[in-house]
Enzyme design. Structure first.
Site, mmCIF file in Angstrom:
data_model
loop_
_atom_site.group_PDB
_atom_site.id
_atom_site.type_symbol
_atom_site.label_atom_id
_atom_site.label_comp_id
_atom_site.label_asym_id
_atom_site.label_seq_id
_atom_site.Cartn_x
_atom_site.Cartn_y
_atom_site.Cartn_z
ATOM 1 N NE ARG A 227 56.787 -21.241 10.651
ATOM 2 C CZ ARG A 227 57.296 -21.020 9.432
ATOM 3 N NH1 ARG A 227 56.221 -20.976 8.705
ATOM 4 N NH2 ARG A 227 58.466 -20.726 8.861
ATOM 5 C CG HIS A 275 54.985 -25.957 5.568
ATOM 6 N ND1 HIS A 275 55.155 -25.762 6.889
ATOM 7 C CD2 HIS A 275 55.476 -24.526 4.946
ATOM 8 C CE1 HIS A 275 55.827 -24.494 7.140
ATOM 9 N NE2 HIS A 275 55.913 -23.845 5.610
HETATM 10 P P1 NDP Z 1 57.125 -10.112 8.356
HETATM 11 O O1 NDP Z 1 57.912 -10.227 9.503
HETATM 12 O O2 NDP Z 1 57.513 -9.230 7.107
HETATM 13 O O3 NDP Z 1 55.534 -9.450 8.714
HETATM 14 C C1 NDP Z 1 54.895 -9.806 9.666
HETATM 15 C C2 NDP Z 1 53.392 -9.151 9.869
HETATM 16 O O4 NDP Z 1 52.907 -9.607 11.023
HETATM 17 C C3 NDP Z 1 53.694 -7.423 10.219
HETATM 18 O O5 NDP Z 1 52.902 -6.888 9.600
HETATM 19 C C4 NDP Z 1 53.492 -7.504 11.738
HETATM 20 O O6 NDP Z 1 53.117 -6.244 12.221
HETATM 21 C C5 NDP Z 1 52.554 -8.578 11.701
HETATM 22 N N1 NDP Z 1 52.449 -9.086 13.369
HETATM 23 C C6 NDP Z 1 53.422 -9.718 13.784
HETATM 24 N N2 NDP Z 1 53.090 -9.809 15.184
HETATM 25 C C7 NDP Z 1 51.826 -9.528 15.360
HETATM 26 C C8 NDP Z 1 51.046 -9.344 16.401
HETATM 27 N N3 NDP Z 1 51.155 -9.773 17.651
HETATM 28 N N4 NDP Z 1 49.587 -8.616 16.350
HETATM 29 C C9 NDP Z 1 49.139 -8.183 14.820
HETATM 30 N N5 NDP Z 1 50.304 -8.350 13.871
HETATM 31 C C10 NDP Z 1 51.235 -8.867 14.029
HETATM 32 O O7 NDP Z 1 56.691 -11.657 7.907
HETATM 33 P P2 NDP Z 1 56.460 -12.106 6.558
HETATM 34 O O8 NDP Z 1 55.435 -11.488 5.812
HETATM 35 O O9 NDP Z 1 57.805 -12.283 5.602
HETATM 36 O O10 NDP Z 1 56.187 -13.743 6.835
HETATM 37 C C11 NDP Z 1 55.068 -14.101 7.664
HETATM 38 C C12 NDP Z 1 54.887 -15.483 8.066
HETATM 39 O O11 NDP Z 1 54.537 -16.258 7.070
HETATM 40 C C13 NDP Z 1 56.389 -16.115 8.318
HETATM 41 O O12 NDP Z 1 56.914 -15.743 9.723
HETATM 42 C C14 NDP Z 1 56.051 -17.673 8.282
HETATM 43 O O13 NDP Z 1 55.799 -18.227 9.306
HETATM 44 C C15 NDP Z 1 55.058 -17.640 7.159
HETATM 45 N N6 NDP Z 1 55.462 -18.190 5.940
HETATM 46 C C16 NDP Z 1 54.653 -19.391 5.416
HETATM 47 C C17 NDP Z 1 54.871 -19.913 4.385
HETATM 48 C C18 NDP Z 1 54.366 -21.138 3.915
HETATM 49 O O14 NDP Z 1 54.804 -21.652 2.875
HETATM 50 N N7 NDP Z 1 53.271 -21.492 4.359
HETATM 51 C C19 NDP Z 1 56.157 -19.360 3.508
HETATM 52 C C20 NDP Z 1 56.746 -18.191 4.084
HETATM 53 C C21 NDP Z 1 56.374 -17.571 5.244
HETATM 54 P P3 NDP Z 1 53.966 -5.029 11.998
HETATM 55 O O15 NDP Z 1 54.103 -4.513 10.713
HETATM 56 O O16 NDP Z 1 53.300 -3.873 12.965
HETATM 57 O O17 NDP Z 1 55.371 -5.217 12.381
HETATM 58 C C1 OXD Z 2 58.960 -20.168 5.649
HETATM 59 C C2 OXD Z 2 58.040 -21.393 5.360
HETATM 60 O O1 OXD Z 2 58.941 -19.681 6.748
HETATM 61 O O2 OXD Z 2 58.119 -21.963 4.186
HETATM 62 O O3 OXD Z 2 59.462 -19.682 4.601
HETATM 63 O O4 OXD Z 2 57.128 -21.566 6.102
#
Ligand code: NDP
Ligand code: OXD
Length: 312
Positions: A227, A275
């Site tokens: 993000r 994006h």
């Molecule tokens: P998940 O919730 O499945 O995974 C999040 C990961 O981040 C976990 O491994 C978690 O750790 C880690 N995490 C969260 N907070 C912290 C922290 N403070 N310090 C260290 N690690 C942390 O999310 P997704 O993989 O499904 O998606 C991730 C992000 O990708 C979404 O929130 C979105 O913003 C972005 N996204 C972007 C897209 C794009 O087109 N650019 C498309 C889709 C998503 P733990 O395993 O310990 O919980």
């Molecule tokens: C999502 C994105 O969060 O597209 O799925 O960024």
């Protein structure tokens, strides 16, 4: 047990969702599906699918039983002051979303690892010169959840070593770092740093001049697909100018669409995409929404229901 939601509002403001509406109507004919353009019955809406929803909308939906993000991130829902306190919130991560993210990251990693930007320069100069390929680079993931872990499994068979940084959960990556100190270890040891963190209070501004300074020995390529507000954009430009990173590929920004006057557009070491790293197709998204509504009706947690306290 409550009733299966019957009036679904697709409150999505920056993309066409007619295909999603049609797919939902086909997969769940018993549901009435509305978009923001429709004259929707606010008092009867019991399920909302959100993406950049209008301000104040949620306060006008008294019958809401559940909410899902249209995508993987939920930051824009949790930050909505009109979000009722007790409504369950979920998100959608369909298989094609993971595949698209894997395609995006793999394209960047292999492009730079196999030195295509340099070959493009050589071609302009009609130069025939073999450049060596670094053995087994480390691809480090900040965030190793649904997306990071899937992308990593796509890269591993191609010979990349995988590092992960997570909040709590140790992973099966070749190097697994956890907690505050872990980010430094990750970026110091990675040739590619892939940001796939959710936006929370703890990750806002996490890529700043300090984090970029930790990169200066190894000079990784940075892929920013989480993000926008996780990166201090002016710090990134300074770090690139100082040569601490070799390149940044950015899919997400503090302001989207990226304003025409942003210096990011013309920086020679930045690649910009609008994006779109990953977006699910209408059919898979509709199927996920139907599963979420049925789980709600059965009194069960929705698939990928988030922990509102943890904020992701
Ligand atoms: P998940 O919730 O499945 O995974 C999040 C990961 O981040 C976990 O491994 C978690 O750790 C880690 N995490 C969260 N907070 C912290 C922290 N403070 N310090 C260290 N690690 C942390 O999310 P997704 O993989 O499904 O998606 C991730 C992000 O990708 C979404 O929130 C979105 O913003 C972005 N996204 C972007 C897209 C794009 O087109 N650019 C498309 C889709 C998503 P733990 O395993 O310990 O919980
Ligand atoms: C999502 C994105 O969060 O597209 O799925 O960024």
């Amino acid at each position: 047990m409550s009733q299966t939601p019957k009036h679904i509002l697709l409150a999505v403001s920056d993309r066409d969702i007619q295909d999603l509406k049609a797919a939902l109507q086909q997969q769940a004919p018993e549901m009435r599906v509305y978009t923001l353009e429709d004259n929707f019955p606010a008092a009867s809406i019991d399920f909302a699918v959100l993406w950049k929803q209008p301000e104040g909308l949620l306060a006008q939906l008294p019958a809401l039983q559940g909410i899902t993000s249209l995508g993987a991130g939920v930051d824009f829902i949790l930050n909505d002051p009109a979000l009722p306190p007790d409504i369950p919130v979920a998100r959608i991560v369909a298989v094609d979303l993971k595949q698209q993210m894997a395609q995006y990251v793999t394209a960047v990693v292999t492009r730079f690892h196999r030195r295509f930007p340099e070959f493009e320069q050589q071609q302009k100069a009609r130069q025939w010169r073999v450049l060596p390929v670094a053995p087994a680079p480390v691809v480090g993931f900040a965030g190793f959840g649904q997306l990071g872990a899937f992308v990593a499994e796509s890269l591993r068979p191609l010979g990349y070593r995988i590092a992960s940084w997570t909040r709590q959960t140790k992973t099966a990556a070749d190097m697994s770092f956890v907690g505050q100190e872990g980010l430094r270890q990750l970026v110091e040891q990675s040739d590619f740093v892939i940001n796939l963190l959710p936006l929370t209070a703890a990750t806002r501004g996490i890529f700043n001049s300090q984090t970029f300074a930790w990169m200066q020995q190894r000079k990784p390529v940075f892929v920013h697909a989480g993000r926008g507000p996780q990166v201090i954009e002016s710090d990134l430009i300074r770090a690139l100018d100082a040569g601490w990173l070799s390149h940044a590929v950015m899919d997400v920004f503090n302001t989207e669409p990226l304003p025409a006057e942003s210096p990011l557009w013309t920086h020679p070491a930045i690649t910009i995409t609008p994006h779109l790293a990953a977006r699910s197709d209408a059919y898979q998204t509709a199927a996920a929404i139907v599963r979420q509504c049925r789980a709600l009706a059965a009194g069960q947690p929705m698939p990928l229901q988030i922990d509102r306290h943890r904020a992701y």
